[in-house]
Design a protein around this motif. Structure first.
Motif, mmCIF file in Angstrom:
data_model
loop_
_atom_site.group_PDB
_atom_site.id
_atom_site.type_symbol
_atom_site.label_atom_id
_atom_site.label_comp_id
_atom_site.label_asym_id
_atom_site.label_seq_id
_atom_site.Cartn_x
_atom_site.Cartn_y
_atom_site.Cartn_z
ATOM 1 N N LEU A 1 3.427 -10.181 8.977
ATOM 2 C CA LEU A 1 4.287 -9.014 8.716
ATOM 3 C C LEU A 1 5.593 -9.550 8.118
ATOM 4 C CD1 LEU A 1 3.930 -7.081 12.118
ATOM 5 C CD2 LEU A 1 2.241 -7.356 10.296
ATOM 6 N N THR A 2 5.760 -9.357 6.810
ATOM 7 C CA THR A 2 6.968 -9.937 6.194
ATOM 8 C C THR A 2 8.171 -8.998 6.274
ATOM 9 O OG1 THR A 2 6.500 -9.035 3.998
ATOM 10 C CG2 THR A 2 5.540 -11.196 4.529
ATOM 11 N N LEU A 3 7.930 -7.675 6.266
ATOM 12 C CA LEU A 3 9.023 -6.691 6.226
ATOM 13 C C LEU A 3 9.917 -6.907 5.006
ATOM 14 C CD1 LEU A 3 9.323 -4.598 8.703
ATOM 15 C CD2 LEU A 3 8.080 -6.651 9.320
ATOM 16 N N LEU B 1 9.424 2.922 6.011
ATOM 17 C CA LEU B 1 9.381 2.405 7.393
ATOM 18 C C LEU B 1 7.966 1.957 7.777
ATOM 19 C CD1 LEU B 1 11.501 4.987 9.411
ATOM 20 C CD2 LEU B 1 11.854 2.520 9.465
ATOM 21 N N SER B 2 6.973 2.564 7.154
ATOM 22 C CA SER B 2 5.581 2.238 7.502
ATOM 23 C C SER B 2 5.057 1.025 6.758
ATOM 24 C CB SER B 2 4.667 3.420 7.168
ATOM 25 O OG SER B 2 5.163 4.576 7.764
ATOM 26 N N ASP B 3 5.824 0.539 5.788
ATOM 27 C CA ASP B 3 5.358 -0.588 4.966
ATOM 28 C C ASP B 3 5.870 -1.896 5.573
ATOM 29 O OD1 ASP B 3 4.657 -2.415 3.093
ATOM 30 O OD2 ASP B 3 6.018 -1.662 1.532
ATOM 31 N N LEU B 4 4.957 -2.621 6.204
ATOM 32 C CA LEU B 4 5.365 -3.866 6.871
ATOM 33 C C LEU B 4 5.233 -5.086 5.951
ATOM 34 C CD1 LEU B 4 3.809 -3.258 10.410
ATOM 35 C CD2 LEU B 4 6.132 -2.786 9.627
ATOM 36 N N GLY B 5 4.854 -4.857 4.716
ATOM 37 C CA GLY B 5 4.714 -5.983 3.776
ATOM 38 C C GLY B 5 3.715 -7.013 4.285
ATOM 39 N N ILE B 6 2.524 -6.534 4.660
ATOM 40 C CA ILE B 6 1.550 -7.414 5.332
ATOM 41 C C ILE B 6 0.827 -8.315 4.332
ATOM 42 C CG2 ILE B 6 -0.569 -7.478 6.722
ATOM 43 C CD1 ILE B 6 0.341 -4.864 7.997
ATOM 44 N N ILE B 7 0.752 -9.583 4.651
ATOM 45 C CA ILE B 7 -0.065 -10.531 3.900
ATOM 46 C C ILE B 7 -1.209 -10.971 4.816
ATOM 47 C CG2 ILE B 7 -0.122 -12.798 2.791
ATOM 48 C CD1 ILE B 7 2.909 -12.393 2.219
#
Ligand SMILES: [Zn+2]
Length: 430
Positions: free
Chosen positions: A13-15, A28-34
């Motif tokens: 979770l990069t945020l 807010l729902s976008d956690l920037g997930i890799i």
């Protein structure tokens, strides 16, 4: 220099992308997930973030070939890595406990009634005044240990149990010493206007004069705090008294924060908007107009569902705030009376189950938005190249396990400024 590479991360979770301003609305729902991510750390800083291939490529340019000889490697085992959580509202430094008030409240006494009878904050003030600096340090340090075990790597800490210069100063000195010696970073707020002390009960305006004319200038002069806070509440500090305190703080370079609309709708959110406060906190009873004003002016709403839970009060209207475009952050409100907890994961549970935030929204609110609520969005709260290497490995394959489980601690490893400070859930002794 210390080099560490964390690989085989199932969900990273990069945020990312919100270091400049907090997340609002759907972001807010976008956690920037890799997926299958990797993080490399050099010294106290994040050197690279991405898929394993991207990170290897990036580091080959910087560190040369045969990377594994040049860095310690940690295998995340397909689990979740996320930024260290940030707690933007605590009353960390105090002496004594108030477990006896729980029973009084269960028998029907309200928080404000206990306070008016000389208990509550005033009881903690008596204990805090009596305690030595070393005793306060020892107690607060063990609370910080607990925060760390629950995945929190930075906390804000307010004064406000001294209520005279000598003892407010003592509390602020303890916060500073903790910042210098404990792995958790401590950001200080002056809150001399937490409650009117007993000796000024009949002349509260005189106490406000002392806060404004004597305490705030000394706090600023000694560089003891970055923020100034006030408990704007019926029978505590009026709207007008709160305005005086926060304006005085502002004149001395202390950014305003405010305990607003917690037990009564007082117009505290509107005051925060007028003054350009960095955050308005609590907001259990905030008006619709107050919500609109927070959204318009970019004041962050710091929500403290632990307090609503513990006082058996209605929860803040997080959904209305998010829909109105307010930046929402979460905090424990750790204090001995209305929220005696250091568990941010528990706060995330409450945010989801009682304020209907989604697990992803709650994580944004407890990381990058919480960092913005203490003016640290540029430095912490997300995992991006160049930011401070504060991160957490969950013993879970999906971030929603953090809210799905309750009452158990899923924090496996905590890294603070590039150093492993919690391993297998246990503190690594310094
Ligand atoms: Zn508080």
């Amino acid at each position: 220099m210390n080099r560490l590479m964390i690989r085989n991360i199932g969900q990273l979770l990069t945020l990312r992308g919100a270091s400049g301003r907090p997340k609002t609305g759907s972001s807010l729902s976008d956690l920037g997930i890799i997926e299958n991510g990797c993080v490399a750390i050099e010294g106290e800083t994040i050197a690279a973030v991405g898929t394993e291939q991207e990170v290897w490529h990036r580091l080959c340019q910087r560190w040369g070939e045969r990377l594994s000889d040049k860095a310690d490697v940690m295998d995340a085992g397909g689990r979740v890595v996320m930024p260290g959580m940030v707690d933007p509202h605590t009353h960390l430094v105090f002496a004594g406990t108030r477990e006896y008030e729980l029973e009084m409240r269960l028998q029907g006494a309200t928080y404000l009634e206990i306070l008016q009878a000389g208990g509550g904050i005033l009881a903690t003030t008596r204990k805090t005044r009596q305690a030595t600096e070393e005793e306060l340090l020892r107690q607060a340090s063990s609370r910080l240990d607990r925060f760390l075990q629950y995945g929190v790597t930075t906390v804000e800490a307010k004064s406000g149990y001294g209520l005279d210069w000598k003892h407010e100063w003592k509390q602020l000195r303890v916060a500073r010493r903790l910042h210098e010696t404990h792995p958790v970073d401590v950001v200080s707020t002056f809150m001399g206007a937490h409650v009117v002390p007993e000796e000024y009960r009949n002349d509260p305006d005189r106490y406000v004069d002392i806060v404004v004319d004597e305490m705030i200038p000394q706090v600023a002069d000694k560089g003891l705090a970055e923020f100034c806070d006030v408990f704007c509440e019926k029978d505590v500090f009026s709207l007008e008294q709160s305005r005086r305190v926060l304006e005085a703080g502002k004149r001395h370079g202390l950014m305003p924060k405010i305990h607003a609309d917690e037990m009564e709708a007082m117009g505290g959110a509107e005051l925060a908007a007028d003054l350009g406060a960095i955050s308005a906190d609590h907001l259990l009873r905030v008006s619709d107009r107050g919500i609109c004003r927070l959204a318009e002016t970019g004041v962050i709403a710091v929500l403290l569902p632990g307090t609503a839970f513990y006082l058996m009060a209605p929860f803040a209207r997080a959904r209305d705030m998010i829909e109105a475009g307010v930046a929402v952050a979460l905090s424990t409100d750790c204090n001995p009376g209305s929220s005696p907890t250091m568990s941010m994961p528990m706060i995330l549970n409450l945010a989801c189950l009682h304020m209907r935030m989604t697990p992803a929204e709650a994580i944004s609110a407890a990381t990058i938005n919480a960092a913005h609520a203490i003016g640290r969005g540029w430095q912490i709260g997300s995992l991006e190249e160049g930011k401070q290497a504060d991160l957490v490995l969950l013993d879970a394959p999906h971030y929603a396990f953090l809210q799905y489980h309750f009452g158990i601690n899923l924090i496996d490893t905590v890294i603070k400024k590039g150093r492993v400070v919690v391993k297998n859930g246990q503190l690594v002794r310094r």
